[in-house]
Design a protein around this motif. Structure first.
Motif, PDB file in Angstrom:
ATOM      1  N   HIS A   1       0.840  -1.196   0.000  1.00 31.15           N
ATOM      2  CA  HIS A   1       0.000   0.000   0.000  1.00 31.15           C
ATOM      3  C   HIS A   1       0.875   1.246   0.000  1.00 31.15           C
ATOM      4  O   HIS A   1       1.807   1.352   0.794  1.00 31.15           O
ATOM      5  N   TYR A   2       0.527   2.168  -0.878  1.00 37.36           N
ATOM      6  CA  TYR A   2       1.177   3.484  -0.931  1.00 37.36           C
ATOM      7  C   TYR A   2       0.084   4.524  -0.751  1.00 37.36           C
ATOM      8  O   TYR A   2      -0.973   4.430  -1.359  1.00 37.36           O
ATOM      9  N   VAL A   3       0.358   5.527   0.077  1.00 36.85           N
ATOM     10  CA  VAL A   3      -0.633   6.560   0.357  1.00 36.85           C
ATOM     11  C   VAL A   3       0.038   7.927   0.331  1.00 36.85           C
ATOM     12  O   VAL A   3       1.150   8.092   0.835  1.00 36.85           O
ATOM     13  N   TYR A   4      -0.657   8.886  -0.250  1.00 31.01           N
ATOM     14  CA  TYR A   4      -0.270  10.282  -0.115  1.00 31.01           C
ATOM     15  C   TYR A   4      -1.514  11.029   0.324  1.00 31.01           C
ATOM     16  O   TYR A   4      -2.532  11.004  -0.354  1.00 31.01           O
ATOM     17  N   ARG A   5      -1.440  11.659   1.477  1.00 28.53           N
ATOM     18  CA  ARG A   5      -2.573  12.425   2.006  1.00 28.53           C
ATOM     19  C   ARG A   5      -2.085  13.822   2.321  1.00 28.53           C
ATOM     20  O   ARG A   5      -1.201  14.007   3.139  1.00 28.53           O
ATOM     21  N   ASP A   6      -2.652  14.780   1.657  1.00 32.66           N
ATOM     22  CA  ASP A   6      -2.293  16.172   1.869  1.00 32.66           C
ATOM     23  C   ASP A   6      -3.191  16.740   2.950  1.00 32.66           C
ATOM     24  O   ASP A   6      -4.388  16.502   2.947  1.00 32.66           O
ATOM     25  N   GLY A   7      -2.625  17.455   3.881  1.00 30.46           N
ATOM     26  CA  GLY A   7      -3.431  18.080   4.920  1.00 30.46           C
ATOM     27  C   GLY A   7      -3.125  17.533   6.292  1.00 30.46           C
ATOM     28  O   GLY A   7      -2.015  17.126   6.585  1.00 30.46           O
ATOM     29  N   LEU A   8      -4.134  17.485   7.118  1.00 26.09           N
ATOM     30  CA  LEU A   8      -3.967  17.115   8.514  1.00 26.09           C
ATOM     31  C   LEU A   8      -3.712  15.630   8.688  1.00 26.09           C
ATOM     32  O   LEU A   8      -4.342  14.814   8.022  1.00 26.09           O
ATOM     33  N   PRO A   9      -2.807  15.262   9.609  1.00 24.59           N
ATOM     34  CA  PRO A   9      -2.588  13.844   9.891  1.00 24.59           C
ATOM     35  C   PRO A   9      -3.843  13.207  10.473  1.00 24.59           C
ATOM     36  O   PRO A   9      -4.568  13.842  11.230  1.00 24.59           O
ATOM     37  N   ARG A  10      -4.126  11.970  10.113  1.00 25.44           N
ATOM     38  CA  ARG A  10      -5.312  11.255  10.602  1.00 25.44           C
ATOM     39  C   ARG A  10      -5.345  11.145  12.120  1.00 25.44           C
ATOM     40  O   ARG A  10      -6.413  11.064  12.711  1.00 25.44           O
ATOM     41  N   ALA A  11      -4.176  11.119  12.774  1.00 25.94           N
ATOM     42  CA  ALA A  11      -4.145  10.975  14.229  1.00 25.94           C
ATOM     43  C   ALA A  11      -4.903  12.105  14.918  1.00 25.94           C
ATOM     44  O   ALA A  11      -5.470  11.910  15.995  1.00 25.94           O
ATOM     45  N   LEU A  12      -4.938  13.275  14.280  1.00 30.40           N
ATOM     46  CA  LEU A  12      -5.665  14.396  14.895  1.00 30.40           C
ATOM     47  C   LEU A  12      -7.170  14.139  14.962  1.00 30.40           C
ATOM     48  O   LEU A  12      -7.869  14.748  15.766  1.00 30.40           O
ATOM     49  N   ASP A  13      -7.675  13.225  14.137  1.00 30.91           N
ATOM     50  CA  ASP A  13      -9.102  12.904  14.161  1.00 30.91           C
ATOM     51  C   ASP A  13      -9.524  12.312  15.510  1.00 30.91           C
ATOM     52  O   ASP A  13     -10.698  12.333  15.857  1.00 30.91           O
ATOM     53  N   PHE A  14      -8.567  11.778  16.264  1.00 34.14           N
ATOM     54  CA  PHE A  14      -8.881  11.103  17.521  1.00 34.14           C
ATOM     55  C   PHE A  14      -8.600  11.965  18.749  1.00 34.14           C
ATOM     56  O   PHE A  14      -8.779  11.513  19.869  1.00 34.14           O
ATOM     57  N   VAL A  15      -8.167  13.199  18.536  1.00 37.73           N
ATOM     58  CA  VAL A  15      -7.934  14.122  19.654  1.00 37.73           C
ATOM     59  C   VAL A  15      -9.276  14.753  20.035  1.00 37.73           C
ATOM     60  O   VAL A  15      -9.969  15.287  19.171  1.00 37.73           O
ATOM     61  N   PRO A  16      -9.638  14.677  21.323  1.00 38.27           N
ATOM     62  CA  PRO A  16     -10.929  15.249  21.744  1.00 38.27           C
ATOM     63  C   PRO A  16     -11.072  16.705  21.291  1.00 38.27           C
ATOM     64  O   PRO A  16     -10.137  17.477  21.341  1.00 38.27           O
ATOM     65  N   LEU A  17     -12.241  17.047  20.855  1.00 40.97           N
ATOM     66  CA  LEU A  17     -12.629  18.362  20.335  1.00 40.97           C
ATOM     67  C   LEU A  17     -11.946  18.686  19.002  1.00 40.97           C
ATOM     68  O   LEU A  17     -12.612  19.073  18.067  1.00 40.97           O
ATOM     69  N   VAL A  18     -10.635  18.522  18.908  1.00 38.79           N
ATOM     70  CA  VAL A  18      -9.931  18.776  17.645  1.00 38.79           C
ATOM     71  C   VAL A  18     -10.452  17.822  16.579  1.00 38.79           C
ATOM     72  O   VAL A  18     -10.679  18.206  15.432  1.00 38.79           O
ATOM     73  N   GLY A  19     -10.676  16.567  16.960  1.00 37.07           N
ATOM     74  CA  GLY A  19     -11.165  15.556  16.029  1.00 37.07           C
ATOM     75  C   GLY A  19     -12.520  15.879  15.427  1.00 37.07           C
ATOM     76  O   GLY A  19     -12.825  15.469  14.306  1.00 37.07           O
ATOM     77  N   LEU A  20     -13.344  16.614  16.149  1.00 39.18           N
ATOM     78  CA  LEU A  20     -14.645  17.014  15.607  1.00 39.18           C
ATOM     79  C   LEU A  20     -14.476  17.881  14.366  1.00 39.18           C
ATOM     80  O   LEU A  20     -15.271  17.817  13.431  1.00 39.18           O
ATOM     81  N   VAL A  21     -13.432  18.674  14.354  1.00 39.67           N
ATOM     82  CA  VAL A  21     -13.166  19.551  13.214  1.00 39.67           C
ATOM     83  C   VAL A  21     -12.382  18.815  12.130  1.00 39.67           C
ATOM     84  O   VAL A  21     -12.749  18.813  10.968  1.00 39.67           O
ATOM     85  N   THR A  22     -11.279  18.167  12.532  1.00 36.54           N
ATOM     86  CA  THR A  22     -10.399  17.553  11.533  1.00 36.54           C
ATOM     87  C   THR A  22     -11.061  16.399  10.782  1.00 36.54           C
ATOM     88  O   THR A  22     -10.800  16.207   9.597  1.00 36.54           O
ATOM     89  N   SER A  23     -11.910  15.632  11.448  1.00 38.76           N
ATOM     90  CA  SER A  23     -12.547  14.504  10.765  1.00 38.76           C
ATOM     91  C   SER A  23     -13.575  14.972   9.729  1.00 38.76           C
ATOM     92  O   SER A  23     -13.930  14.228   8.824  1.00 38.76           O
ATOM     93  N   ALA A  24     -14.030  16.194   9.865  1.00 37.98           N
ATOM     94  CA  ALA A  24     -15.017  16.728   8.921  1.00 37.98           C
ATOM     95  C   ALA A  24     -14.369  17.396   7.706  1.00 37.98           C
ATOM     96  O   ALA A  24     -15.052  17.703   6.736  1.00 37.98           O
ATOM     97  N   ILE A  25     -13.060  17.598   7.760  1.00 41.47           N
ATOM     98  CA  ILE A  25     -12.355  18.258   6.658  1.00 41.47           C
ATOM     99  C   ILE A  25     -12.030  17.224   5.584  1.00 41.47           C
ATOM    100  O   ILE A  25     -11.398  16.209   5.854  1.00 41.47           O
ATOM    101  N   ASP A  26     -12.466  17.487   4.375  1.00 40.62           N
ATOM    102  CA  ASP A  26     -12.195  16.593   3.250  1.00 40.62           C
ATOM    103  C   ASP A  26     -10.817  16.933   2.688  1.00 40.62           C
ATOM    104  O   ASP A  26     -10.602  18.023   2.169  1.00 40.62           O
ATOM    105  N   THR A  27      -9.869  16.021   2.842  1.00 48.85           N
ATOM    106  CA  THR A  27      -8.506  16.277   2.379  1.00 48.85           C
ATOM    107  C   THR A  27      -8.177  15.373   1.204  1.00 48.85           C
ATOM    108  O   THR A  27      -8.587  14.216   1.166  1.00 48.85           O
ATOM    109  N   PRO A  28      -7.422  15.876   0.238  1.00 44.96           N
ATOM    110  CA  PRO A  28      -7.044  15.063  -0.914  1.00 44.96           C
ATOM    111  C   PRO A  28      -6.180  13.876  -0.482  1.00 44.96           C
ATOM    112  O   PRO A  28      -5.262  14.028   0.321  1.00 44.96           O
ATOM    113  N   GLU A  29      -6.497  12.723  -1.026  1.00 46.37           N
ATOM    114  CA  GLU A  29      -5.742  11.510  -0.704  1.00 46.37           C
ATOM    115  C   GLU A  29      -5.611  10.659  -1.963  1.00 46.37           C
ATOM    116  O   GLU A  29      -6.559  10.531  -2.726  1.00 46.37           O
TER     117      GLU A  29
END
Length: 116
Positions: free
Chosen positions: A66-94
């Motif tokens: 598997h090869y991945v390129y994801r521009d933008g916020l790291p996925r780990a931020l999706d699991f940070v309380p409160l921050v994840g509410l915002v970051t998981s909703a952002i559509d990032t190019p992958e």
């Protein structure tokens, strides 16, 4: 301390996630078809072209890479309380490329996917 926290937050916001040498970011379907030839391309060829990917080996001897390129916020931020509410909703190019190799190390199939 606040400056350090601000610097770390800025670095996280400017980050991207890459597995491989980053070539997947600009890889087009036609180029992928030229570079990756089922029945001819070996696992070593793919690593030379794309860098080291995430490898999953099966008991049967077959392997996926598997090869991945994801521009933008790291996925780990999706699991940070409160921050994840915002970051998981952002559509990032992958861009994701998955290669399937048989027991002899020859490419059998691949899939290139772009999202976002």
């Amino acid at each position: 301390m606040n400056k350090l926290l601000s610097l770390l937050l800025c670095a996280a916001l400017a980050a991207c996630t890459t597995v491989g040498n980053g070539r997947v970011q600009t890889l087009k379907p036609a180029e992928a078809s030229e570079l990756l030839r089922p029945g001819q391309t070996t696992l070593a060829d793919a690593e030379r072209l794309l860098g080291a990917g995430k490898v999953l080996r099966f008991d049967s001897g077959w392997t996926t890479v598997h090869y991945v390129y994801r521009d933008g916020l790291p996925r780990a931020l999706d699991f940070v309380p409160l921050v994840g509410l915002v970051t998981s909703a952002i559509d990032t190019p992958e861009t994701e490329l998955v290669l399937l190799f048989d027991g002899q190390g020859l490419l059998r199939k691949f899939r290139l996917r772009r999202a976002g």
